[in-house]
Design an enzyme around this catalytic site. Structure first.
Site, PDB file in Angstrom:
ATOM      1  N   GLU A   1     -25.472 -91.472 -70.269  1.00 59.03           N
ATOM      2  CA  GLU A   1     -26.069 -90.267 -70.415  1.00 59.03           C
ATOM      3  C   GLU A   1     -25.313 -88.884 -70.817  1.00 59.03           C
ATOM      4  O   GLU A   1     -24.128 -88.779 -70.407  1.00 59.03           O
ATOM      5  CB  GLU A   1     -26.603 -90.070 -69.029  1.00 59.03           C
TER       6      GLU A   1
ATOM      7  N   CYS B   1     -18.870 -96.182 -63.218  1.00 53.86           N
ATOM      8  CA  CYS B   1     -17.548 -95.573 -62.818  1.00 53.86           C
ATOM      9  C   CYS B   1     -16.868 -96.631 -61.676  1.00 53.86           C
ATOM     10  O   CYS B   1     -17.699 -97.148 -60.761  1.00 53.86           O
ATOM     11  CB  CYS B   1     -17.812 -94.128 -61.997  1.00 53.86           C
TER      12      CYS B   1
ATOM     13  N   CYS C   1     -23.114 -81.731 -71.036  1.00 54.90           N
ATOM     14  CA  CYS C   1     -22.432 -82.397 -70.215  1.00 54.90           C
ATOM     15  C   CYS C   1     -22.110 -83.879 -70.315  1.00 54.90           C
ATOM     16  O   CYS C   1     -23.201 -84.764 -70.893  1.00 54.90           O
ATOM     17  CB  CYS C   1     -23.378 -82.377 -68.666  1.00 54.90           C
TER      18      CYS C   1
ATOM     19  N   CYS D   1     -26.341 -86.597 -63.466  1.00 57.25           N
ATOM     20  CA  CYS D   1     -26.069 -87.619 -64.194  1.00 57.25           C
ATOM     21  C   CYS D   1     -25.939 -89.038 -63.493  1.00 57.25           C
ATOM     22  O   CYS D   1     -25.716 -89.053 -62.266  1.00 57.25           O
ATOM     23  CB  CYS D   1     -24.530 -87.153 -64.492  1.00 57.25           C
TER      24      CYS D   1
ATOM     25  N   CYS E   1     -23.246 -91.033 -55.235  1.00 59.31           N
ATOM     26  CA  CYS E   1     -23.508 -90.783 -56.797  1.00 59.31           C
ATOM     27  C   CYS E   1     -24.101 -92.108 -57.206  1.00 59.31           C
ATOM     28  O   CYS E   1     -23.814 -93.321 -56.912  1.00 59.31           O
ATOM     29  CB  CYS E   1     -22.082 -90.530 -57.299  1.00 59.31           C
TER      30      CYS E   1
ATOM     31  N   CYS F   1     -18.173 -93.264 -55.206  1.00 61.42           N
ATOM     32  CA  CYS F   1     -18.514 -92.484 -54.146  1.00 61.42           C
ATOM     33  C   CYS F   1     -20.115 -92.539 -53.813  1.00 61.42           C
ATOM     34  O   CYS F   1     -21.080 -92.881 -54.720  1.00 61.42           O
ATOM     35  CB  CYS F   1     -18.512 -90.795 -54.741  1.00 61.42           C
TER      36      CYS F   1
HETATM   37  N1  SAH Z   1     -15.891 -88.276 -61.877  1.00 63.03           N
HETATM   38  C1  SAH Z   1     -16.214 -86.932 -61.917  1.00 63.03           C
HETATM   39  C2  SAH Z   1     -17.138 -86.265 -62.958  1.00 63.03           C
HETATM   40  C3  SAH Z   1     -18.282 -86.854 -62.969  1.00 63.03           C
HETATM   41  S1  SAH Z   1     -19.474 -86.624 -61.573  1.00 63.03           S
HETATM   42  C4  SAH Z   1     -16.263 -86.321 -60.540  1.00 63.03           C
HETATM   43  O1  SAH Z   1     -16.794 -86.940 -59.610  1.00 63.03           O
HETATM   44  O2  SAH Z   1     -15.643 -85.251 -60.622  1.00 63.03           O
HETATM   45  C5  SAH Z   1     -19.823 -84.708 -61.658  1.00 63.03           C
HETATM   46  C6  SAH Z   1     -20.156 -84.226 -60.463  1.00 63.03           C
HETATM   47  O3  SAH Z   1     -21.530 -84.411 -60.019  1.00 63.03           O
HETATM   48  C7  SAH Z   1     -19.339 -84.516 -59.397  1.00 63.03           C
HETATM   49  O4  SAH Z   1     -18.807 -83.348 -58.790  1.00 63.03           O
HETATM   50  C8  SAH Z   1     -20.033 -85.202 -58.350  1.00 63.03           C
HETATM   51  O5  SAH Z   1     -19.665 -85.310 -57.282  1.00 63.03           O
HETATM   52  C9  SAH Z   1     -21.532 -84.975 -58.766  1.00 63.03           C
HETATM   53  N2  SAH Z   1     -22.363 -85.648 -58.056  1.00 63.03           N
HETATM   54  C10 SAH Z   1     -22.445 -86.957 -58.114  1.00 63.03           C
HETATM   55  N3  SAH Z   1     -23.563 -87.452 -57.742  1.00 63.03           N
HETATM   56  C11 SAH Z   1     -24.582 -86.414 -57.126  1.00 63.03           C
HETATM   57  C12 SAH Z   1     -25.680 -86.151 -56.336  1.00 63.03           C
HETATM   58  N4  SAH Z   1     -26.349 -87.221 -56.224  1.00 63.03           N
HETATM   59  N5  SAH Z   1     -26.194 -84.948 -56.248  1.00 63.03           N
HETATM   60  C13 SAH Z   1     -25.271 -83.847 -56.544  1.00 63.03           C
HETATM   61  N6  SAH Z   1     -24.050 -83.881 -57.201  1.00 63.03           N
HETATM   62  C14 SAH Z   1     -23.768 -85.166 -57.633  1.00 63.03           C
HETATM   63 FE1  SF4 Z   2     -17.590 -91.803 -60.232  1.00 59.26          FE
HETATM   64 FE2  SF4 Z   2     -19.742 -90.583 -59.154  1.00 59.26          FE
HETATM   65 FE3  SF4 Z   2     -17.541 -90.352 -57.861  1.00 59.26          FE
HETATM   66 FE4  SF4 Z   2     -17.760 -88.850 -59.977  1.00 59.26          FE
HETATM   67  S1  SF4 Z   2     -19.100 -88.582 -58.182  1.00 59.26           S
HETATM   68  S2  SF4 Z   2     -15.966 -90.089 -59.311  1.00 59.26           S
HETATM   69  S3  SF4 Z   2     -18.863 -90.170 -61.201  1.00 59.26           S
HETATM   70  S4  SF4 Z   2     -18.689 -92.138 -58.328  1.00 59.26           S
END
Ligand code: SAH
Ligand code: SF4
Length: 391
Positions: free
Chosen positions: A96, A116, A109, A356, A123, A120
């Site tokens: 995306e 990934c 973005c 994302c 996410c 987390c």
């Molecule tokens: N992996 C990297 C970059 C991609 S994620 C990282 O985690 O920093 C980009 C941002 O989106 C991160 O700050 C992540 O925590 C946030 N993010 C992921 N899932 C989300 C959600 N469900 N709601 C809001 N932000 C989210």
């Molecule tokens: Fe990976 Fe999502 Fe965690 Fe970013 S927030 S490191 S994309 S699992």
């Protein structure tokens, strides 16, 4: 390096690689510069590189066939100011990219991995695990897609339109954020190579400051990024300011705990002179209490970092949600009172699954099923929080 002339990706080569390619094709070295000057302007179709001899154009077109991704879905939100693309590469993997248009900025973005590995639990991208790394070319091409959309005013059959922006907003990309799918620092070489293309003054010409790399905190890679000597903006996805909670919300914390991360951030700031940003995805009844607010404020002050709060976007299969407006405001006020700088970010694209990873997750997973990664972590976090021991 041996070049595979049957499946070339020009953006995956740096300038030296292009020279090598020209040598292999029996062309003079200066042709590499000609090709590079098109690539940095976002032209990746060799047939459009009009200063190359026709035979070379055709040869390159044959070798690079399939390296331009296919647009398989396009969602428009915020009255035409947010465009989310699902792009598919030749092996079928999809990622995306989001274009966000503002009056004086056009931010893209971008993703660095298909999936990934960081897991987390809040996410969408993290749920399916890592599918594969993207190449530098696949990372840059996302910016190319957005750049072409802005330059031509359309993407596929869809007109971008003025979208309520005076003059339609910028006609080129002004900012790039590595906040799409994947962890950029877990694909460091390709990320750095892509930054070099985007930073090239003859082409995309983005200043290092207008490029933001977001990371969960892969500490050794943060040091390597600092070694580049480019003042890129570094965003650290913190989400929890105590190790107990962060171990669950951002599992890499078990490998690189907060003390190490803080140290890496201090070093990054000292080497690059750049203020680091802390990203905080605010999750109702998980990381929105006063204990976290106070711990966050202390950490942010020590790091001299600015905090961006993003209320959690709903994620398919995850039952956590953003907090109520009152709790959100109280959290922000508490951090501010404790002397840290904090901004509540708008949640662009809410109306089209634009956080994302969500467009893809929604397509492949469907709503309602608790995914395995989320399930275990969610249960542990709920136990921590209800036991009052998240600190
Ligand atoms: N992996 C990297 C970059 C991609 S994620 C990282 O985690 O920093 C980009 C941002 O989106 C991160 O700050 C992540 O925590 C946030 N993010 C992921 N899932 C989300 C959600 N469900 N709601 C809001 N932000 C989210
Ligand atoms: Fe990976 Fe999502 Fe965690 Fe970013 S927030 S490191 S994309 S699992």
């Amino acid at each position: 390096m041996t070049l595979d002339l049957s499946a070339l990706d020009l953006y995956a080569l740096d300038r030296d690689g292009l020279v090598e390619l020209m040598t292999e094709l029996g062309e003079p070295a200066y042709r590499a510069g000609q090709v590079a000057s098109w690539l940095v302007r976002g032209v990746d179709d060799p047939m459009r590189m009009t200063d190359l001899p026709a035979a070379l154009r055709e040869r390159l077109a044959e070798s690079t066939e399939g390296s331009t991704p296919e647009l398989v879905a396009h969602h428009v939100a915020d009255g035409g100011r947010t465009h989310k693309f699902l792009l598919r590469f030749r092996d079928g993997e999809a990622i995306e990219t989001v274009l966000m248009r503002y009056p004086r900025r056009a931010t893209v973005c971008i993703s660095t991995q298909a999936g990934c590995a960081m897991g987390c639990p809040f996410c969408a991208t993290g749920q399916a695990g890592l599918r594969r790394q993207l190449t530098a070319g696949e990372i840059v091409r996302q910016v190319v897609v957005a750049q072409q959309a802005l330059a031509t005013g359309r993407i596929g059959d869809v007109e971008l339109g003025p979208a309520g922006l005076e003059g339609g907003g910028p006609d080129h990309v002004t900012n790039v954020v590595y906040m799409g799918m994947g962890e950029p620092l877990a694909n460091l070489d390709a990320t750095i190579a892509s930054v070099r293309w985007l930073h090239d003054p003859e082409g995309f010409g983005l200043s290092a400051r207008s490029i933001t790399v977001s990371t969960v905190g892969l500490v050794p890679a943060v040091s390597r990024l600092a070694d580049l000597g480019l003042p890129l903006t570094l965003a650290v996805s913190l989400h929890a300011a105590t190790d107990r909670l962060r171990d669950e919300l951002v599992p890499i914390n078990r490998v690189h705990p907060l003390v190490e991360l803080e140290d890496a951030v201090q070093t990054y700031r000292a080497r690059t002179g750049r203020r680091v940003t802390i990203e905080w995805c605010l999750i109702g009844d998980v990381n929105d209490d006063v204990v976290q607010a106070d711990a966050l404020a202390r950490l942010a002050r020590r790091m001299r970092a600015h905090v961006n709060v993003i209320p959690m976007n709903p994620t398919p299969g995850v039952r956590w949600k953003e907090p109520t407006r009152e709790r959100t405001d109280a959290f922000v006020a508490r951090v501010e009172q404790a002397g840290a700088t904090i901004t509540l970010r708008d949640t662009r694209g809410r109306d089209t699954e634009a956080a994302c990873g969500q467009l893809l997750a929604a397509r492949t997973l469907g709503d309602g099923n608790m995914l395995p990664v989320a399930r275990g972590a969610a249960e542990r976090v709920d136990a921590l929080v209800s036991g009052g021991s998240a600190t």
